[in-house]
Design a protein around this motif. Structure first.
Motif, PDB file in Angstrom:
ATOM      1  N   ARG A 165       0.778  -1.232   0.000  1.00  0.00           N
ATOM      2  CA  ARG A 165       0.000   0.000   0.000  1.00  0.00           C
ATOM      3  C   ARG A 165       0.816   1.292   0.000  1.00  0.00           C
ATOM      4  O   ARG A 165       0.628   2.149   0.870  1.00  0.00           O
ATOM      5  CB  ARG A 165      -0.974   0.000   1.176  1.00  0.00           C
ATOM      6  CG  ARG A 165      -1.990  -1.126   1.200  1.00  0.00           C
ATOM      7  CD  ARG A 165      -2.943  -1.088   0.022  1.00  0.00           C
ATOM      8  NE  ARG A 165      -3.657   0.175  -0.071  1.00  0.00           N
ATOM      9  CZ  ARG A 165      -4.762   0.456   0.631  1.00  0.00           C
ATOM     10  NH1 ARG A 165      -5.285  -0.465   1.443  1.00  0.00           N
ATOM     11  NH2 ARG A 165      -5.363   1.624   0.492  1.00  0.00           N
ATOM     12  N   PRO A 166       1.696   1.483  -0.956  1.00  0.00           N
ATOM     13  CA  PRO A 166       2.263   2.826  -1.109  1.00  0.00           C
ATOM     14  C   PRO A 166       1.156   3.785  -1.533  1.00  0.00           C
ATOM     15  O   PRO A 166       0.132   3.354  -2.075  1.00  0.00           O
ATOM     16  CB  PRO A 166       3.299   2.646  -2.217  1.00  0.00           C
ATOM     17  CG  PRO A 166       2.768   1.509  -3.034  1.00  0.00           C
ATOM     18  CD  PRO A 166       2.121   0.578  -2.044  1.00  0.00           C
ATOM     19  N   ASP A 167       1.346   5.063  -1.298  1.00  0.00           N
ATOM     20  CA  ASP A 167       0.334   6.043  -1.689  1.00  0.00           C
ATOM     21  C   ASP A 167       0.397   6.349  -3.180  1.00  0.00           C
ATOM     22  O   ASP A 167      -0.627   6.642  -3.800  1.00  0.00           O
ATOM     23  CB  ASP A 167       0.520   7.336  -0.883  1.00  0.00           C
ATOM     24  CG  ASP A 167       0.328   7.098   0.609  1.00  0.00           C
ATOM     25  OD1 ASP A 167      -0.832   7.045   1.043  1.00  0.00           O
ATOM     26  OD2 ASP A 167       1.341   6.935   1.315  1.00  0.00           O
ATOM     27  N   VAL A 168       1.602   6.298  -3.748  1.00  0.00           N
ATOM     28  CA  VAL A 168       1.795   6.555  -5.172  1.00  0.00           C
ATOM     29  C   VAL A 168       2.673   5.447  -5.751  1.00  0.00           C
ATOM     30  O   VAL A 168       3.714   5.108  -5.181  1.00  0.00           O
ATOM     31  CB  VAL A 168       2.480   7.918  -5.424  1.00  0.00           C
ATOM     32  CG1 VAL A 168       2.625   8.169  -6.924  1.00  0.00           C
ATOM     33  CG2 VAL A 168       1.722   9.056  -4.767  1.00  0.00           C
ATOM     34  N   PHE A 169       2.239   4.893  -6.867  1.00  0.00           N
ATOM     35  CA  PHE A 169       3.051   3.901  -7.579  1.00  0.00           C
ATOM     36  C   PHE A 169       3.542   4.547  -8.864  1.00  0.00           C
ATOM     37  O   PHE A 169       2.762   4.855  -9.758  1.00  0.00           O
ATOM     38  CB  PHE A 169       2.229   2.648  -7.891  1.00  0.00           C
ATOM     39  CG  PHE A 169       3.062   1.492  -8.371  1.00  0.00           C
ATOM     40  CD1 PHE A 169       3.598   1.498  -9.650  1.00  0.00           C
ATOM     41  CD2 PHE A 169       3.330   0.410  -7.556  1.00  0.00           C
ATOM     42  CE1 PHE A 169       4.387   0.444 -10.101  1.00  0.00           C
ATOM     43  CE2 PHE A 169       4.115  -0.653  -7.991  1.00  0.00           C
ATOM     44  CZ  PHE A 169       4.636  -0.624  -9.269  1.00  0.00           C
ATOM     45  N   ASN A 170       4.854   4.733  -8.948  1.00  0.00           N
ATOM     46  CA  ASN A 170       5.467   5.377 -10.099  1.00  0.00           C
ATOM     47  C   ASN A 170       6.356   4.383 -10.842  1.00  0.00           C
ATOM     48  O   ASN A 170       7.111   3.638 -10.222  1.00  0.00           O
ATOM     49  CB  ASN A 170       6.294   6.579  -9.619  1.00  0.00           C
ATOM     50  CG  ASN A 170       6.874   7.419 -10.756  1.00  0.00           C
ATOM     51  OD1 ASN A 170       6.684   7.113 -11.929  1.00  0.00           O
ATOM     52  ND2 ASN A 170       7.582   8.470 -10.399  1.00  0.00           N
ATOM     53  N   HIS A 171       6.233   4.384 -12.126  1.00  0.00           N
ATOM     54  CA  HIS A 171       7.151   3.623 -12.998  1.00  0.00           C
ATOM     55  C   HIS A 171       7.285   4.418 -14.281  1.00  0.00           C
ATOM     56  O   HIS A 171       6.288   4.728 -14.938  1.00  0.00           O
ATOM     57  CB  HIS A 171       6.621   2.222 -13.285  1.00  0.00           C
ATOM     58  CG  HIS A 171       7.433   1.491 -14.319  1.00  0.00           C
ATOM     59  ND1 HIS A 171       8.731   1.108 -14.097  1.00  0.00           N
ATOM     60  CD2 HIS A 171       7.138   1.109 -15.595  1.00  0.00           C
ATOM     61  CE1 HIS A 171       9.202   0.511 -15.173  1.00  0.00           C
ATOM     62  NE2 HIS A 171       8.258   0.501 -16.104  1.00  0.00           N
TER      63      HIS A 171
END
Length: 321
Positions: A179-185
């Motif tokens: 559960r990260p708040d933002v998933f960036n790739h």
């Protein structure tokens, strides 16, 4: 002058053995809108010393980010977990390539300690590619997220992950379940430039990874970025924006590519601030909740402030106060 206790940087031939045979590409003079001041503030030095004392690696240093002075002076740093050696050799990237060391089981705790000590309201956690690991390092990401959440429950967490290209679907699921708040790739560039810019990756795999995050957790914010000045055209950038929106990506970053050494991919041109403003306007028109498009934009630049805007934009769209 560099601090005398800093180790000497590795020569490009040692840091990037896969690039050593390549002919040199001229490094053009940067325009005035790109130049930044050398870091000298007390806040910068305190952040640097804290990271060193906890034996932590940052992408700010490893990738040669131009914003390191500004960010570190405010106590903001992007933690790079799983070592400082990447198993890939992207032509744009200044992170060292080679055979990585074994994972450090105590690293998640050290990251959590640094986040708490710095008093971060928002932290970005990224990593090198670890194609040598069965899960690509997904469990290590999850452990780090949980450790930060335990020590600093009010801190929002953003992850900037590899593509997990050689892993099963459970790798991505592990990270999303933490559960990260933002998933960036980051997609990094237009698909036509992948063979020369990002040869170890696959454009549609990366796009699908971000789409899958939304399927696993529709409430999680997703984010991706590209560099410009690599040889793309405006039509190609517009197509990437459309592809990202089709994958329901919330937040887009666009920044100028800067060539780390003569062995790296050449800068095709410097995109003007006016063109970046046009990209930003176009991206908002396509439905992104948040856009950062400037010459010095990087994935983690002003990430905390941008997350607050991102959350506010979603609430406004949903009619919440």
């Amino acid at each position: 002058m560099p601090d005398t206790q800093d180790p000497a940087p590795k020569a490009p031939s040692l840091r990037h053995p896969e690039k050593a045979h390549r002919p040199d590409n001229a490094q053009p003079k940067k325009p005035g809108w790109i130049k930044v001041k050398a870091p000298t503030s007390q806040g910068y030095k305190e952040t640097r010393d804290l990271l060193k004392s906890n034996k932590l690696v940052t992408v700010c240093e490893e990738a040669g980010c131009p914003n390191v002075g500004e960010c570190w002076s405010h106590g903001h740093a992007t933690m790079m977990i799983m070592g400082e050696t990447c198993t890939r050799g992207c032509s744009f990237c200044n992170v060292a390539t080679g055979k990585p060391d074994a994972l450090d089981a105590f690293e998640p705790g050290r990251v959590a300690h640094a986040v708490a000590t710095l008093g971060l309201k928002h932290v970005v956690i990224t990593s090198v590619d670890r194609d040598d690991l069965e899960d690509g390092g997904a469990e290590h990401f999850a452990q780090t997220i949980r450790a930060v959440r335990h020590r600093s429950p009010e801190t929002t967490i953003e992850v900037l992950t590899p593509d997990f290209l050689k892993c099963g679907p459970q790798a991505l699921e592990k990270v999303v379940e933490a559960r990260p708040d933002v998933f960036n790739h980051n997609l990094e560039t237009v698909p036509g430039l992948y063979p020369t810019v990002r040869p170890g990756a696959r454009y549609f795999h990366s796009l699908r990874l971000l789409q899958r995050v939304k399927e696993l957790d529709p409430a999680m914010f997703t984010k991706s970025g590209i560099m410009v000045g690599l040889g793309e055209d405006r039509q190609g950038v517009s197509q990437v924006m459309d592809d990202m929106r089709a994958a329901d990506i919330d937040f887009l970053t666009i920044g100028q590519y800067l060539q780390p050494t003569p062995k790296h991919h050449a800068v095709a041109r410097f995109v003007t601030p006016e063109e970046f403003a046009d990209y930003e306007k176009a991206a908002y028109g396509k439905g992104f909740l948040m856009v950062s498009a400037t010459p010095l934009t990087r994935s983690s630049y002003h990430a905390g402030e941008d997350f607050a805007k991102l959350r506010a934009a979603r609430n406004a769209k949903l009619g919440r106060d």
